[in-house]
Design a protein around this motif. Structure first.
Motif, mmCIF file in Angstrom:
data_model
loop_
_atom_site.group_PDB
_atom_site.id
_atom_site.type_symbol
_atom_site.label_atom_id
_atom_site.label_comp_id
_atom_site.label_asym_id
_atom_site.label_seq_id
_atom_site.Cartn_x
_atom_site.Cartn_y
_atom_site.Cartn_z
ATOM 1 N N PHE A 16 0.715 -1.111 0.040
ATOM 2 C CA PHE A 16 -0.089 0.020 0.039
ATOM 3 C C PHE A 16 0.842 1.260 0.004
ATOM 4 N N MET A 17 0.937 2.208 -0.948
ATOM 5 C CA MET A 17 1.615 3.247 -1.223
ATOM 6 C C MET A 17 1.461 4.388 -0.106
ATOM 7 N N ARG A 18 0.220 4.431 0.176
ATOM 8 C CA ARG A 18 -0.193 5.377 1.206
ATOM 9 C C ARG A 18 0.377 5.083 2.476
ATOM 10 N N SER A 19 0.126 3.951 3.019
ATOM 11 C CA SER A 19 0.321 3.633 4.413
ATOM 12 C C SER A 19 1.872 2.956 4.368
ATOM 13 N N HIS A 20 2.143 2.733 3.374
ATOM 14 C CA HIS A 20 3.180 1.631 3.241
ATOM 15 C C HIS A 20 3.490 0.220 3.782
ATOM 16 N N ASN A 21 2.247 -0.180 4.226
ATOM 17 C CA ASN A 21 1.883 -1.523 4.900
ATOM 18 C C ASN A 21 2.072 -2.573 3.687
ATOM 19 N N GLU A 73 8.320 -16.517 1.448
ATOM 20 C CA GLU A 73 9.213 -15.346 1.722
ATOM 21 C C GLU A 73 9.716 -14.610 0.246
ATOM 22 N N LYS A 74 9.588 -15.546 -1.048
ATOM 23 C CA LYS A 74 9.843 -14.824 -2.163
ATOM 24 C C LYS A 74 8.736 -13.674 -2.355
ATOM 25 N N ILE A 75 7.579 -13.988 -1.837
ATOM 26 C CA ILE A 75 6.552 -12.942 -2.115
ATOM 27 C C ILE A 75 6.788 -11.629 -1.135
ATOM 28 N N ILE A 76 7.309 -11.943 -0.019
ATOM 29 C CA ILE A 76 7.791 -10.921 0.959
ATOM 30 C C ILE A 76 8.815 -10.006 0.372
ATOM 31 N N LYS A 77 9.730 -10.903 -0.388
ATOM 32 C CA LYS A 77 10.868 -9.993 -1.096
ATOM 33 C C LYS A 77 10.405 -9.144 -2.234
ATOM 34 N N HIS A 78 9.360 -9.663 -3.061
ATOM 35 C CA HIS A 78 8.598 -8.895 -4.020
ATOM 36 C C HIS A 78 8.031 -7.904 -3.608
ATOM 37 N N GLU A 79 7.331 -7.809 -2.495
ATOM 38 C CA GLU A 79 6.507 -6.598 -1.900
ATOM 39 C C GLU A 79 7.466 -5.465 -1.250
ATOM 40 N N LEU A 80 8.618 -6.115 -0.403
ATOM 41 C CA LEU A 80 9.784 -5.457 -0.021
ATOM 42 C C LEU A 80 10.587 -4.613 -1.039
ATOM 43 N N CYS A 81 10.626 -5.193 -2.235
ATOM 44 C CA CYS A 81 11.166 -4.429 -3.485
ATOM 45 C C CYS A 81 10.184 -3.165 -3.698
ATOM 46 N N HIS A 82 8.909 -3.357 -3.830
ATOM 47 C CA HIS A 82 7.982 -2.089 -3.952
ATOM 48 C C HIS A 82 8.267 -1.065 -2.804
ATOM 49 N N TYR A 83 8.133 -1.695 -1.628
ATOM 50 C CA TYR A 83 8.363 -0.889 -0.514
ATOM 51 C C TYR A 83 9.370 0.188 -0.351
ATOM 52 N N HIS A 84 10.694 -0.683 -0.901
ATOM 53 C CA HIS A 84 12.038 0.221 -0.447
ATOM 54 C C HIS A 84 12.233 1.144 -1.738
ATOM 55 N N LEU A 85 11.974 0.541 -2.744
ATOM 56 C CA LEU A 85 11.857 1.500 -3.987
ATOM 57 C C LEU A 85 11.177 2.735 -3.916
ATOM 58 N N HIS A 86 9.998 2.518 -3.467
ATOM 59 C CA HIS A 86 8.952 3.436 -3.527
ATOM 60 C C HIS A 86 9.397 4.548 -2.340
ATOM 61 N N LEU A 87 9.824 4.250 -1.224
ATOM 62 C CA LEU A 87 10.315 5.036 -0.361
ATOM 63 C C LEU A 87 11.805 5.791 -0.702
ATOM 64 N N GLN A 88 12.316 5.238 -1.617
ATOM 65 C CA GLN A 88 13.710 6.009 -2.132
ATOM 66 C C GLN A 88 13.394 6.695 -3.517
ATOM 67 N N ARG A 89 12.388 6.654 -3.887
ATOM 68 C CA ARG A 89 11.883 7.514 -5.170
ATOM 69 C C ARG A 89 12.241 6.988 -6.302
#
Length: 163
Positions: free
Chosen positions: A40-45, A62-78
């Motif tokens: 979730f881009m607004r809440s980052h959850n 764990e592979k799914i978690i890595k996928h979602e964490l890629c979205h998370y970290h890249l979004h926060l790094q713009r």
């Protein structure tokens, strides 16, 4: 496994593979059936599918978690956090995440063909799932009149237009 354990797991994977902390919430979502997880881009959850965990175990999740964490970290790094972005594809390959989750086989099957339109002139048959008024249409080959036939037995693996 409970949400608290999932939260710790996601935090551990984030530090181990991304060298960055995960500072938001990760929860299981029992309603997710066709996707492995959501960011979730607004809440980052992050939501993870409970059904994926039940069906395929910790390794696949764990592979799914890595996928979602890629979205998370890249979004926060713009940086490019979308599936089509080069940054996302590169990071996903580096950490060993999965692009697609495995199918649970829970999708609804399409309805089988219940009706057939036959051309009175040339005999061409058109299979249809929904009933339609043959007076409004003509044969695509010879422009002849069509006749509606209701099929008694359900046809499943037949092409849409029979010759």
């Amino acid at each position: 496994m409970e949400d608290k354990q999932l939260q710790q797991w996601v935090e551990r994977v984030s530090l181990q593979y991304f060298k960055r902390p995960f500072l938001h919430r990760a929860t299981f979502n029992r309603r997710l059936r066709t996707t492995g997880g959501r960011y979730f881009m607004r809440s980052h959850n992050i939501d993870i599918s409970w059904h994926q965990y039940e069906a395929f175990g910790a390794e696949e999740v764990e592979k799914i978690i890595k996928h979602e964490l890629c979205h998370y970290h890249l979004h926060l790094q713009r940086k490019g956090y979308r599936h089509r972005d080069a940054d996302f594809k590169k990071l996903l390959a580096e950490v060993g995440g999965t692009r697609y989750c495995q199918s649970l086989g829970m999708r609804k099957r399409a309805a089988a063909y219940r009706y057939k339109l036959e051309c009175v002139s040339c005999g061409t048959a058109y299979l249809r799932k929904r009933r339609m008024d043959p007076r409004k249409y003509a044969c695509g080959k010879c422009r002849g009149k069509l006749r509606l036939v209701e099929l008694s037995s359900v046809c499943e693996n037949v092409t849409l237009t029979e010759q």
